[in-house]
Design an enzyme around this catalytic site. Structure first.
Site, PDB file in Angstrom:
ATOM      1  CB  CYS A 187       6.422  -0.369   1.755  1.00  0.00           C
ATOM      2  SG  CYS A 187       6.068  -0.473  -0.231  1.00  0.00           S
ATOM      3  CG  HIS A 192       2.632  -2.818   1.131  1.00  0.00           C
ATOM      4  ND1 HIS A 192       3.194  -1.376   1.472  1.00  0.00           N
ATOM      5  CD2 HIS A 192       2.546  -3.372   2.207  1.00  0.00           C
ATOM      6  CE1 HIS A 192       3.275  -1.318   2.874  1.00  0.00           C
ATOM      7  NE2 HIS A 192       2.839  -2.570   3.223  1.00  0.00           N
ATOM      8  CG  HIS A 236       4.468  -3.412   6.513  1.00  0.00           C
ATOM      9  ND1 HIS A 236       3.416  -3.213   5.836  1.00  0.00           N
ATOM     10  CD2 HIS A 236       3.944  -3.431   7.917  1.00  0.00           C
ATOM     11  CE1 HIS A 236       2.223  -3.157   6.755  1.00  0.00           C
ATOM     12  NE2 HIS A 236       2.646  -3.232   7.804  1.00  0.00           N
TER      13      HIS A 236
END
Length: 340
Positions: A256, A304, A316
């Site tokens: 990420c 994240h 993402h």
């Protein structure tokens, strides 16, 4: 950390294919947990294991970043040590003839030299030369002593950096084992399914992705962003469909923070490596003021992140077994946003 995730559909990237994605990971013993009895339970447990791997992945990234920094420092210290040792060697070479000359001319008592000399003026000339020689030698000796002290200090600093480097390597190894352990458990669960069960799981995921508006299909950004934000989003969109890989910063796969960092780097902006570092470095933005290109953080400030693309969606790199995708902003618990 995985227990507070809102239910969200996995992307078109087939979770059933993780058996291949995790195939490079050595199979580790499965932690004690209730054995799943249905395909849905397998999927839920696999999802949970992937979520639990996210935090140690970011910790691993941070440790690896520190390890690379220490390695650069160690390399620089070794270069300086080599240069200083060379300088000391050169001074020793220069002092060799000076010391020999002093021995030849200074070993006899000056009054005896004058008595033995057939030419007093010649003796006085040689005495003046000897004084100058002694002065140069003393200066060289002081310089060599100073460089020797510097060399000793550099060696001590190098030893400490090497010690720190070994410690970070050990910590990185521990985190790597933790992540690989989670992935190995997931792989073992997936391998327990039959071909028919995997096909059903795949079809369910495809249907849920379509229903939720999740997509990893290649496309280009055509929103209102401009300048560097557009450049970052253009890069991110070009990665759609590429696999998530923990610890990776591209070009063939990303985690990420690896994706957000690479996207903004393509726009000429250098970001730190991890989710936490990117959160700390960015200017915080209220949700009502979100603009395309802003970095979105889900769950908390260190787990994240992704990039806001507009219209309530974000791009993402999700987790192992899935591809880079576009998802609704609220597909995970929203935490904060920052602007590089």
């Amino acid at each position: 950390m995985g227990t507070h995730r809102r239910p969200k559909p996995p992307s078109r990237a087939r979770i059933a294919t993780l058996g291949m994605a995790a195939g490079a990971v050595s199979l580790l013993p499965t932690q004690s947990q209730a054995a799943p009895t249905t395909v849905d339970e397998v999927r839920k447990q696999v999802e949970k294991l992937y979520e639990e791997a996210e935090a140690p992945t970011e910790e691993y990234n941070a440790i690896r970043e520190k390890q690379r920094k220490l390695q650069r420092e160690v390399d620089g210290t070794q270069d300086r040590l080599a240069r200083k040792q060379q300088e000391i060697n050169e001074l020793r070479d220069k002092m060799g003839p000076l010391a020999a000359e002093q021995y030849r001319n200074g070993a006899i008592d000056p009054s005896l030299q004058l008595f033995l000399s057939g030419d007093p003026e010649d003796y006085l000339d040689r005495a003046q030369m000897l004084d100058r020689t002694n002065g140069r030698q003393a200066e060289s000796l002081r310089s060599m002593q100073a460089k020797q002290r510097e060399l000793t200090q550099e060696r001590e600093a190098a030893q400490q950096r090497l010690k720190d480097l070994e410690e970070t390597r050990a910590k990185a190894g521990e985190k790597k084992d933790e992540v690989q352990g989670k992935l190995a458990e997931a792989r073992e669960l997936l391998n327990s399914l039959t071909a028919a069960q995997r096909a059903k799981m795949e079809a369910d995921q495809e249907r849920e992705d379509t229903s939720a508006g999740v997509s990893d299909s290649p496309t280009t950004y055509n929103g209102p962003a401009s300048g560097r934000a557009k450049a970052a989003l253009d890069f991110a969109y070009a990665q759609l469909g590429k696999p998530y890989e923990w610890g990776s910063t591209g070009p063939d796969s990303f985690d990420c923070s690896g994706l957000t960092g690479a996207s903004w780097r393509a726009a000429g902006v250098s970001l730190p490596r991890t989710v936490k570092q990117q959160y700390d470095a960015g200017r915080k933005v209220a949700r009502a003021d979100l603009q395309p290109g802003d970095i979105i953080y889900w769950y908390n400030d260190n787990q994240h992140n992704g990039l806001y693309v507009g219209n309530g969606k974000a791009i993402h790199a999700p987790r192992t077994g899935k591809n880079i995708e576009i998802v609704p902003l609220d597909s995970m618990p929203y935490f904060a946003a920052s602007r590089p």
